[in-house]
Motif scaffolding. Structure first.
Motif, PDB file in Angstrom:
ATOM      1  N   PRO A 454       0.793  -1.234   0.000  1.00  0.00           N
ATOM      2  CA  PRO A 454       0.000   0.000   0.000  1.00  0.00           C
ATOM      3  C   PRO A 454       0.824   1.281   0.000  1.00  0.00           C
ATOM      4  CG  PRO A 454       0.086  -0.943   2.194  1.00  0.00           C
ATOM      5  CD  PRO A 454       0.809  -1.903   1.309  1.00  0.00           C
ATOM      6  N   ALA A 455       2.132   1.214   0.265  1.00  0.00           N
ATOM      7  CA  ALA A 455       2.933   2.437   0.354  1.00  0.00           C
ATOM      8  C   ALA A 455       3.107   3.059  -1.026  1.00  0.00           C
ATOM      9  CB  ALA A 455       4.294   2.133   0.969  1.00  0.00           C
ATOM     10  N   HIS A 456       3.277   4.374  -1.064  1.00  0.00           N
ATOM     11  CA  HIS A 456       3.477   5.068  -2.332  1.00  0.00           C
ATOM     12  C   HIS A 456       4.841   5.743  -2.399  1.00  0.00           C
ATOM     13  CE1 HIS A 456       2.508   9.012  -0.426  1.00  0.00           C
ATOM     14  NE2 HIS A 456       1.718   8.268   0.319  1.00  0.00           N
ATOM     15  N   THR A 457       5.754   5.364  -1.525  1.00  0.00           N
ATOM     16  CA  THR A 457       7.150   5.798  -1.582  1.00  0.00           C
ATOM     17  C   THR A 457       8.022   4.599  -1.226  1.00  0.00           C
ATOM     18  OG1 THR A 457       6.628   8.070  -0.982  1.00  0.00           O
ATOM     19  CG2 THR A 457       8.897   7.345  -0.642  1.00  0.00           C
ATOM     20  N   CYS A 458       9.003   4.306  -2.037  1.00  0.00           N
ATOM     21  CA  CYS A 458       9.859   3.139  -1.813  1.00  0.00           C
ATOM     22  C   CYS A 458      11.322   3.510  -1.994  1.00  0.00           C
ATOM     23  CB  CYS A 458       9.510   2.003  -2.783  1.00  0.00           C
ATOM     24  SG  CYS A 458       7.936   1.209  -2.412  1.00  0.00           S
ATOM     25  N   ILE A 459      12.163   2.845  -1.219  1.00  0.00           N
ATOM     26  CA  ILE A 459      13.613   2.995  -1.334  1.00  0.00           C
ATOM     27  C   ILE A 459      14.191   1.644  -1.733  1.00  0.00           C
ATOM     28  CG2 ILE A 459      15.763   3.507  -0.129  1.00  0.00           C
ATOM     29  CD1 ILE A 459      14.249   5.385   1.665  1.00  0.00           C
ATOM     30  N   ILE A 460      14.915   1.623  -2.833  1.00  0.00           N
ATOM     31  CA  ILE A 460      15.574   0.410  -3.309  1.00  0.00           C
ATOM     32  C   ILE A 460      17.064   0.587  -3.033  1.00  0.00           C
ATOM     33  CG2 ILE A 460      16.002  -1.105  -5.267  1.00  0.00           C
ATOM     34  CD1 ILE A 460      13.167   1.381  -5.451  1.00  0.00           C
ATOM     35  N   THR A 461      17.645  -0.293  -2.238  1.00  0.00           N
ATOM     36  CA  THR A 461      19.027  -0.140  -1.808  1.00  0.00           C
ATOM     37  C   THR A 461      19.909  -1.236  -2.399  1.00  0.00           C
ATOM     38  OG1 THR A 461      18.603  -1.442   0.182  1.00  0.00           O
ATOM     39  CG2 THR A 461      18.279   0.926   0.338  1.00  0.00           C
ATOM     40  N   ASP A 462      21.182  -1.192  -2.013  1.00  0.00           N
ATOM     41  CA  ASP A 462      22.193  -2.148  -2.478  1.00  0.00           C
ATOM     42  C   ASP A 462      22.308  -2.152  -3.998  1.00  0.00           C
ATOM     43  OD1 ASP A 462      22.711  -2.785   0.098  1.00  0.00           O
ATOM     44  OD2 ASP A 462      21.598  -4.649   0.107  1.00  0.00           O
ATOM     45  N   LEU A 463      22.344  -0.965  -4.602  1.00  0.00           N
ATOM     46  CA  LEU A 463      22.495  -0.828  -6.048  1.00  0.00           C
ATOM     47  C   LEU A 463      23.940  -0.479  -6.389  1.00  0.00           C
ATOM     48  CD1 LEU A 463      19.269   1.258  -6.786  1.00  0.00           C
ATOM     49  CD2 LEU A 463      19.528  -1.217  -6.790  1.00  0.00           C
ATOM     50  N   LEU A 464      24.263  -0.595  -7.667  1.00  0.00           N
ATOM     51  CA  LEU A 464      25.612  -0.277  -8.127  1.00  0.00           C
ATOM     52  C   LEU A 464      25.745   1.219  -8.391  1.00  0.00           C
ATOM     53  CD1 LEU A 464      26.444  -3.127 -10.638  1.00  0.00           C
ATOM     54  CD2 LEU A 464      27.409  -2.773  -8.387  1.00  0.00           C
ATOM     55  N   PRO A 465      26.914   1.810  -8.128  1.00  0.00           N
ATOM     56  CA  PRO A 465      27.119   3.230  -8.448  1.00  0.00           C
ATOM     57  C   PRO A 465      27.136   3.454  -9.955  1.00  0.00           C
ATOM     58  CG  PRO A 465      28.772   2.414  -6.885  1.00  0.00           C
ATOM     59  CD  PRO A 465      28.057   1.224  -7.428  1.00  0.00           C
ATOM     60  N   LYS A 466      26.733   4.651 -10.328  1.00  0.00           N
ATOM     61  CA  LYS A 466      26.818   5.115 -11.714  1.00  0.00           C
ATOM     62  C   LYS A 466      26.164   4.117 -12.667  1.00  0.00           C
ATOM     63  CE  LYS A 466      30.032   7.815 -14.498  1.00  0.00           C
ATOM     64  NZ  LYS A 466      31.449   8.167 -14.727  1.00  0.00           N
ATOM     65  N   THR A 467      24.948   3.684 -12.342  1.00  0.00           N
ATOM     66  CA  THR A 467      24.210   2.700 -13.131  1.00  0.00           C
ATOM     67  C   THR A 467      22.777   3.188 -13.310  1.00  0.00           C
ATOM     68  OG1 THR A 467      25.563   0.929 -12.183  1.00  0.00           O
ATOM     69  CG2 THR A 467      23.551   0.275 -13.321  1.00  0.00           C
ATOM     70  N   PRO A 533      25.365  14.695  -3.199  1.00  0.00           N
ATOM     71  CA  PRO A 533      24.556  14.976  -2.011  1.00  0.00           C
ATOM     72  C   PRO A 533      23.910  13.703  -1.474  1.00  0.00           C
ATOM     73  CG  PRO A 533      23.317  15.523  -3.966  1.00  0.00           C
ATOM     74  CD  PRO A 533      24.652  15.052  -4.449  1.00  0.00           C
ATOM     75  N   TYR A 534      23.473  13.773  -0.225  1.00  0.00           N
ATOM     76  CA  TYR A 534      22.708  12.701   0.409  1.00  0.00           C
ATOM     77  C   TYR A 534      21.285  13.216   0.628  1.00  0.00           C
ATOM     78  CZ  TYR A 534      27.067  10.190   1.384  1.00  0.00           C
ATOM     79  OH  TYR A 534      28.245   9.511   1.277  1.00  0.00           O
ATOM     80  N   PRO A 535      20.302  12.780  -0.181  1.00  0.00           N
ATOM     81  CA  PRO A 535      18.934  13.292  -0.008  1.00  0.00           C
ATOM     82  C   PRO A 535      18.092  12.489   0.976  1.00  0.00           C
ATOM     83  CG  PRO A 535      19.078  12.038  -2.036  1.00  0.00           C
ATOM     84  CD  PRO A 535      20.445  12.005  -1.410  1.00  0.00           C
ATOM     85  N   PHE A 536      18.489  11.245   1.287  1.00  0.00           N
ATOM     86  CA  PHE A 536      17.687  10.399   2.174  1.00  0.00           C
ATOM     87  C   PHE A 536      18.592   9.305   2.729  1.00  0.00           C
ATOM     88  CE2 PHE A 536      17.511   8.583  -2.045  1.00  0.00           C
ATOM     89  CZ  PHE A 536      17.740   7.238  -1.809  1.00  0.00           C
ATOM     90  N   GLY A 537      18.056   8.573   3.714  1.00  0.00           N
ATOM     91  CA  GLY A 537      18.742   7.396   4.231  1.00  0.00           C
ATOM     92  C   GLY A 537      19.772   7.701   5.299  1.00  0.00           C
ATOM     93  N   LYS A 538      20.475   6.654   5.726  1.00  0.00           N
ATOM     94  CA  LYS A 538      21.554   6.740   6.698  1.00  0.00           C
ATOM     95  C   LYS A 538      22.883   6.536   5.976  1.00  0.00           C
ATOM     96  CE  LYS A 538      19.185   5.196  10.918  1.00  0.00           C
ATOM     97  NZ  LYS A 538      17.840   4.974  10.380  1.00  0.00           N
ATOM     98  N   HIS A 539      23.877   7.362   6.346  1.00  0.00           N
ATOM     99  CA  HIS A 539      25.170   7.315   5.684  1.00  0.00           C
ATOM    100  C   HIS A 539      26.278   7.470   6.727  1.00  0.00           C
ATOM    101  CE1 HIS A 539      22.986   7.816   1.881  1.00  0.00           C
ATOM    102  NE2 HIS A 539      22.267   8.723   2.534  1.00  0.00           N
ATOM    103  N   VAL A 540      27.361   6.755   6.493  1.00  0.00           N
ATOM    104  CA  VAL A 540      28.475   6.764   7.439  1.00  0.00           C
ATOM    105  C   VAL A 540      29.760   7.045   6.678  1.00  0.00           C
ATOM    106  CG1 VAL A 540      29.773   5.408   9.128  1.00  0.00           C
ATOM    107  CG2 VAL A 540      27.303   5.096   8.925  1.00  0.00           C
ATOM    108  N   TRP A 541      30.598   7.939   7.224  1.00  0.00           N
ATOM    109  CA  TRP A 541      31.939   8.122   6.693  1.00  0.00           C
ATOM    110  C   TRP A 541      32.926   8.304   7.842  1.00  0.00           C
ATOM    111  CZ3 TRP A 541      28.054  11.723   5.979  1.00  0.00           C
ATOM    112  CH2 TRP A 541      28.227  12.992   6.524  1.00  0.00           C
TER     113      TRP A 541
END
Length: 654
Positions: A454-467, A533-541
């Motif tokens: 039922p959600a209308h916003t989804c985050i798909i993770t574990d993708l390859l960079p520059k793809t 930029p980081y628009p969403f999610g959790k990020h660590v450096w």
């Protein structure tokens, strides 16, 4: 007439006959003791001349079928051949051919010709229904045990039945002709409508081309203005540098002349020499110059690209896009995928509702690049405001209306998509989100389900960079199993792997390679930003800081690690007291965009220090050096991005 050809040689038969066993029409030359189709033994009496076909084939025949020179004048009913007078006289002068009935060719009428019994020469008076043949009065004695009907009654019934079927055929023919007329009218209408639409498309794109041309001229004009401004700045910088180098050359000559003096003179002039050197260094105009050939302004074509993606031709009368689920069995399934559905209140996916693909094969995505392994996972509730919901009031009335993607955000390893949703919502409204698997079957692009719920916003993770990845979404009602049309397919590309933006180094910082490591050295005050930029999610450096003056107690210098917005140059974060540590100081930073917090783990605060006054995203990792005026030591740091998020990082923020 192709349907009346011989079924063996596929040509028009010379002497067509009918095989009574299987009712096939063939040339007489193909007939033997056995039927060529069903293999049943046949005799000559079971072979029936196809006089109807013969009359159709030879209706306009004008030459003799034997000599093929003279015009035909007679017709032999037994030979079923049109002959000239000479050929007929020659053929029918001997043996059994004398018994053949010959009539004038132009008077032949199969329906009205008077046929007689070949054995008795009498007209037919009855029909034997057992053997199904016409007989005369003398033949009745041979058919006493058979069911016999009057010849005229049978012929009348047969003609009546033929007449009824003929009327049906004529009615069917008229119906088909009307259908052909309608199809022709539709073809003409399609051509006219297509030409009108083409004209509209051409006019619309001509207008857009004109607007693009005007916009191009406007942007080029702005670029020229920015170039002139940049040239003036660099010319001013060049003049300042030239003045500075002349002053330093003068001091260098003064120092050289001093070296040639006596020791007493050097000793007595040492204070004066140090004074003018320090004065020259303090008043060095080049210290305040910023030399950078990059333009501060950058062209942003994303709004134009987003608008062009929405421009399409849609045939409202076309059928819905078929679901490719049935054809997906031919593909190797992808690894376990992870998708986070985001709502304002709670996480709607449960583990037993996850539609995940469990095998471990790899697939090829769009752009001919090896795809990543998207996973499905539950995440903590996040708060994303959809301010565009008021634009989709019509979805309340028609929840199966075609959806539009209203938000497309990406990082180097994740993509967030949002689509139009009814403001009031519906309890049984669900969505199916699919991604392109990078292959086509019969020139049709294939998709695979990545989320359903039922959600209308989804985050798909574990993708390859520059793809590049392609997505489409479709609404459905769980109560009625009704499905809406698929949305337009959107292409979204992930960012390249996060790194320092070299264009932000300017003259205040340089990049130094030490083996496989790349360090950033601050020579003076300034800010360094990252590329993506980081628009969403959790990020660590992680950040390693190295100070040349390890034993300095300079408390006025500071180094700030944090984030900066796209428009501003202010760094939001915490100053790091790196000079209190001996050797390399390691800092771990956790950015939680949904919670709006930065958490710093350092030797001084191993449990974490939270900074929450962050601006709205997207945010760039940023580093700011603020040395004191008396500080002469250079500061070096190295950053490693997209580090793994540990349980400690997640639990601390929760």
């Amino acid at each position: 007439m192709e349907e009346f050809q011989c079924e063996l040689c596929q040509s028009f038969p010379n002497s067509p006959v009918i095989l009574s066993c299987c009712l096939k029409s063939v040339c007489k030359e193909h007939v033997s003791d056995q039927c060529p189709f069903c293999g049943i033994s046949i005799c000559e009496e079971e072979i029936i001349p196809n006089r109807i076909l013969q009359s159709l084939l030879h209706k306009d025949l004008k030459t003799c079928e034997r000599c093929e020179n003279k015009p035909s004048t007679v017709l032999c009913k037994q030979c079923v051949a049109y002959l000239c007078k000479d050929c007929s006289a020659h053929l029918h002068s001997l043996g059994v051919y004398r018994r053949h009935i010959v009539t004038a060719a132009n008077n032949y009428d199969a329906g009205k010709s008077e046929e007689k019994c070949q054995e008795h020469g009498l007209s037919f008076s009855h029909i034997c229904t057992d053997e199904w043949k016409a007989i005369c009065d003398r033949c009745l004695s041979m058919h006493e045990d058979h069911a016999v009907l009057a010849f005229d009654e049978v012929i009348d019934d047969a003609l009546n039945e033929i007449q009824i079927k003929q009327e049906k055929i004529e009615a069917k023919s008229r119906e088909i002709k009307q259908g052909i007329i309608r199809v022709k009218e539709s073809l003409d209408g399609i051509e006219n409508n297509a030409n009108q639409v083409k004209l509209q498309v051409t006019q619309a794109f001509n207008s857009m081309k004109q607007m693009l041309k005007w916009k191009e001229e406007e942007i080029i004009s702005e670029l020229e203005t920015a170039k002139e401004r940049k040239i003036n700045q660099l010319n001013f910088s060049k003049e300042s540098l030239e003045k500075g180098i002349k002053k330093l050359q003068t001091i260098a000559q003064f120092i050289t002349a001093t070296k040639n003096q006596s020791a007493t003179t050097i000793f007595t002039s040492l204070s004066y020499l140090s004074h003018i050197i320090e004065q020259a260094l303090e008043n060095d105009e080049s210290q305040e110059l910023t030399i950078n050939s990059d333009f501060d302004c950058k062209i942003n074509v994303q709004p134009l690209q987003a608008a062009l993606e929405k421009v399409c031709f849609r045939d409202e009368n076309s059928s819905r896009v078929p679901s490719p689920k049935g054809s997906m069995n031919s593909f190797s399934k992808s690894p376990r995928q992870r998708v986070s559905d985001i709502t304002n209140k709670s996480t709607l996916l449960k583990k037993n509702e996850q539609n995940c693909l469990k095998d471990k094969d790899l697939m090829n995505f769009y752009d001919e690049k090896q795809a990543s392994t998207p996973r499905i996972r539950n995440c903590t509730p996040t708060h994303i405001r959809d301010n565009s919901s008021c634009q989709f009031q019509s979805l309340d009335e028609n929840p199966l209306e075609r959806r539009v993607f209203i938000k497309k955000l990406q990082t180097a390893s994740a993509i967030q998509v949002s689509w139009s949703h009814p403001p009031k919502g519906s309890p049984d409204l669900q969505y199916c989100l699919e991604y392109g698997v990078g292959t086509k079957i019969q020139n049709i692009e294939q998709f695979r389900q990545v989320y359903k719920g039922p959600a209308h916003t989804c985050i798909i993770t574990d993708l390859l960079p520059k793809t590049s990845y392609r997505f489409r979404v479709s609404p459905s009602l769980a109560s009625t199993d009704e499905k809406g049309d698929w949305s337009e397919v959107v292409t979204i590309g992930t960012h390249d792997a996060q790194k320092i933006d070299a264009s932000t180094l300017g003259t205040h910082a340089t990049m130094i390679a030490r083996g496989s490591e790349k360090w950033i050295q601050f020579d003076r005050a300034g800010i360094v930003l990252c590329q993506n930029p980081y628009p969403f999610g959790k990020h660590v450096w992680e950040v390693k800081i190295l100070n040349n003056a390890l034993f300095s107690n300079d408390s006025q210098s500071s180094f700030k690690i944090g984030v900066a917005s796209q428009k501003g140059r202010q760094v939001y974060g915490c100053p790091i007291n790196y000079q209190a540590a001996r050797g390399t100081c390691k800092i771990k930073v956790v950015l939680d965009m949904e919670a709006g917090t930065l958490t710093f783990f350092s030797p001084f605060s191993p449990q974490g220090e939270i900074f929450s006054s962050l601006p709205e995203g997207p945010l760039y990792p940023a580093f700011q050096n603020k040395p004191s005026k008396t500080s002469a030591a250079s500061l070096k740091f190295m950053a490693s991005f997209d580090c793994k998020i540990t349980d400690t990082d997640l639990n601390f923020n929760q």
